[in-house]
Design a protein around this motif. Structure first.
Motif, PDB file in Angstrom:
ATOM      1  N   ASN C 167       2.880  16.345   2.326  1.00  0.00           N
ATOM      2  CA  ASN C 167       2.164  17.607   2.475  1.00  0.00           C
ATOM      3  C   ASN C 167       3.158  18.759   2.196  1.00  0.00           C
ATOM      4  O   ASN C 167       4.348  18.518   1.986  1.00  0.00           O
ATOM      5  N   VAL C 168       2.647  19.981   2.193  1.00  0.00           N
ATOM      6  CA  VAL C 168       3.501  21.104   1.782  1.00  0.00           C
ATOM      7  C   VAL C 168       4.711  21.293   2.699  1.00  0.00           C
ATOM      8  O   VAL C 168       5.792  21.684   2.242  1.00  0.00           O
ATOM      9  N   HIS C 169       4.537  21.001   3.988  1.00  0.00           N
ATOM     10  CA  HIS C 169       5.638  21.185   4.930  1.00  0.00           C
ATOM     11  C   HIS C 169       6.721  20.128   4.698  1.00  0.00           C
ATOM     12  O   HIS C 169       7.916  20.423   4.757  1.00  0.00           O
ATOM     13  N   GLN C 170       6.286  18.912   4.499  1.00  0.00           N
ATOM     14  CA  GLN C 170       7.232  17.817   4.252  1.00  0.00           C
ATOM     15  C   GLN C 170       7.994  18.058   2.955  1.00  0.00           C
ATOM     16  O   GLN C 170       9.195  17.800   2.863  1.00  0.00           O
ATOM     17  N   LEU C 173      10.574  20.850   3.394  1.00  0.00           N
ATOM     18  CA  LEU C 173      11.708  20.363   4.178  1.00  0.00           C
ATOM     19  C   LEU C 173      12.670  19.546   3.319  1.00  0.00           C
ATOM     20  O   LEU C 173      13.862  19.852   3.241  1.00  0.00           O
TER      21      LEU C 173
END
Lengths: 306, 306, 306
Positions: C167-170, C173
């Motif tokens: 996902n965008v957060h992963q 990161l």
């Protein structure tokens, strides 16, 4: 002995496990929450390496901070051996404020400062190691909240500032207004509440190299309710794993499961029973095998990984 | 008098309340939407401080912009006293385009430029104060859309550019391609549609120091439908609060509730009735107490804050 | 001839369509997956311009990479004419590892390096054009994963690194820890799985100017199941459009629909039948009219655009 961690590049050093004071006054026997009893428990925690205390203005309907203060007053030298986290921003009808009609949030600069000064006074301390905004208050601008936190930091009334229960957007917003970066996000995280590994909050902490704190590691007690299908599956899984991990119980495995997450969450222990605290401290030694960590994930979800 | 706000560091100054022209042609009596009648209403709005007009290419199935033009033509000096917002990008089957088969979006550079030039022509004006991309068009690249907006900005055909109904990812993407930052996101926001306070859109605006515009502040009329449980609870709560706020009605409190949000949303008033517009202007004076703001939140949700 | 695309500023050049090897061993007739048969199919793909091969350590329960190696060994000169993508990180119980108890992920540095070296050995090649982390492994820190990827890049064992199903957060990161930016996110994307146009993943790729890869362009076969209401609507729509697009079938239109997205996704063709691959190659020539792209969106959703 449990490990110690700087929770952010600009943050304080905390013990890996944090003692939560949410329920320290929820006792039928008043002797169990006398100043002496509390001080004795805090010292027992510290002796086990659990030197960080987590509280909040609202805990015990605004009475816990004062109880902590009464305990600390019995031995002024003890303050320097522990770290104190408190939170502000939740206001509910209570005996001190019968005029309040509805539970609400308030993290205006004035309110944050007033609450923090009250926390200092009630606990009888000079500084708070970490102040958290307890909940995102939709009615206050980030500029306003940051103004209050920045002022408290500058004056040394708090050593560091963070938030609790913020989503990634709320965190980014407030962080953009701080003179010093926020040092943590205290979030709900457990085998039965895995949102942080999907919703970006744990990823955000990891990216910013700050450590989240994890509240309700036992899922508000749901983990112990075998009538819940997910909890029942976890009990069965724990029974299977127990022998391998020196007779570890489900709640110990649940703590170990959280602590294994690479964002390095600091779980908050919310019990008044010393033997339970001791059990969690023991759990901090458990190094779950990768397959067992995933096995617990699978048991919690009721299906394999995608 | 209602306040005025620069909606972005590089944006135009707008009135806090915006007059929405979505339904100005939805009248059974044609006299109520004659050029004279419309000019007269626009002037009445401006006299009350509501100088910003919100429209869109598609409003009235592509007829509203022309009606605005007919009104403005009656008094050319009036143009300089107001700000005009329009939107492009939604194309549906209509009498002008019977060949269209399906409603769709199109924000290619060519289409944006063509639509804007049409808007200028139909309204008989030289420049648009703010052009919004009406909806995210999944089929057009951000480079392409930005090219159109950047060209219109450079040529002075529009003074500023923004979007409507974009999520945070779509906003970040298009914004990354603009020569000048986007100045707003016009989003649905009301007591019965609180998504912006959770989904990051209002936080994003606040972080970028731009003001959102709020469409459907009365939730497409749902707020007035007492058979809806949430609306019914809000009616009861409004009845309780009314006396404290000088007899304010639920719709007035609903506007005041939105306007209290720290992102400083500019609500769009979508009524043709002058007395209703006046009522909203009066609502802009209401300063809701914090507990009442939260009380309305609680009534809308049917439960207390977490 | 299908087009070729640099998938990132620092990425390799790939063919617009990618041949997926997920099921190349799923044959009842072993002759259809002999080294000669596979080489012959890969060459037929390359002759049609489909020079990029997508595989993964886990495909065929860890047997596909070796089968690819056996095919490539028959003609060593062919390696230089194609690009090879593989993935690591998913470990399930299998004949080679009967000791495994539960399917899990592992993208520690050591595991990534070991898996990649195994992939190189099994395929008999010196370098992998693109290595993807197959799934986000919640139990491994981004520092740890990046360390493995960075080392493989430095040593030239892989030419570029990306992810799949992040996902965008992963993505943000892991990307924050890379010496060279990630070059793609391989995501599920089809008419029956449109999440990427809403959840930010396609927007993120577009913003970073990297091309996503699209797996399951036919929605795991669901698109062909006329008992599914959405699939049934799409079949009806395809029947309506077919003549206009030279007799295109629904699966061809489904590929064309994905390829029209402005993020420029590279779809992965997951069939063993040469005539089906040829049909997809033909589909790459289809330029869907805007209204037809939206018409397919509407058929998939069962309602018009908002």
């Amino acid at each position: 002995m449990i490990t110690r961690h700087k929770i952010a590049p600009n943050g304080p050093e905390f013990s890996r496990l944090v003692y939560g004071t949410w329920r320290i006054l929820d006792e039928t026997d008043p002797a169990r929450c006398s100043p002496q009893a509390l001080l004795s428990r805090f010292k027992a925690c510290a002796d086990m390496g659990v030197t960080t205390l987590d509280t909040a203005e609202i805990y015990g309907v605004y009475k816990v901070e004062e109880a902590i203060g009464s305990a600390l007053k019995l031995d002024p030298s003890f303050r320097s051996k522990i770290e104190i986290v408190t939170k502000c921003g939740i206001y509910i009808p209570c005996e001190f404020h019968p005029e309040r009609k509805v539970g609400h949030y308030n993290v205006t600069a004035a309110r944050i400062i007033k609450s923090t000064e009250k926390s200092l006074r009630l606990m009888g301390i000079d500084t708070i190691d970490l102040l958290l905004v307890h909940r995102p208050d939709w009615l206050t601008s980030a500029d306003e909240t940051a103004e209050g936190l920045n002022k408290l930091l500058k004056e040394g009334k708090i050593r560091s500032a963070g938030v609790s229960n913020y989503n990634v957007h709320q965190f980014d917003l407030l962080n953009s207004r701080m003179d010093q970066p926020l040092v943590t996000n205290q979030i709900e995280f457990s085998l039965l509440h895995m949102d942080p590994i999907y919703d970006g909050t744990a990823d955000q902490c990891q990216r910013l190299r700050i450590l989240p704190m994890a509240w309700s590691p036992l899922a508000k007690g749901l983990l112990m309710d075998k009538t819940d299908p997910a909890a029942a599956r976890l009990h069965a899984k724990a029974a299977e794993l127990s022998a391998k991990y020196n007779g570890a119980t489900l709640d110990q495995l649940a703590y170990a499961w959280i602590m294994a997450h690479p964002s390095c969450p600091l779980p908050i222990i919310g019990t008044n029973k010393l033997e339970r605290i001791k059990a969690v401290v023991d759990a901090a030694e458990i190094k779950l095998d990768r397959e067992d960590w995933y096995g617990l994930w699978v048991a919690a979800k009721g299906h394999g990984v995608p």
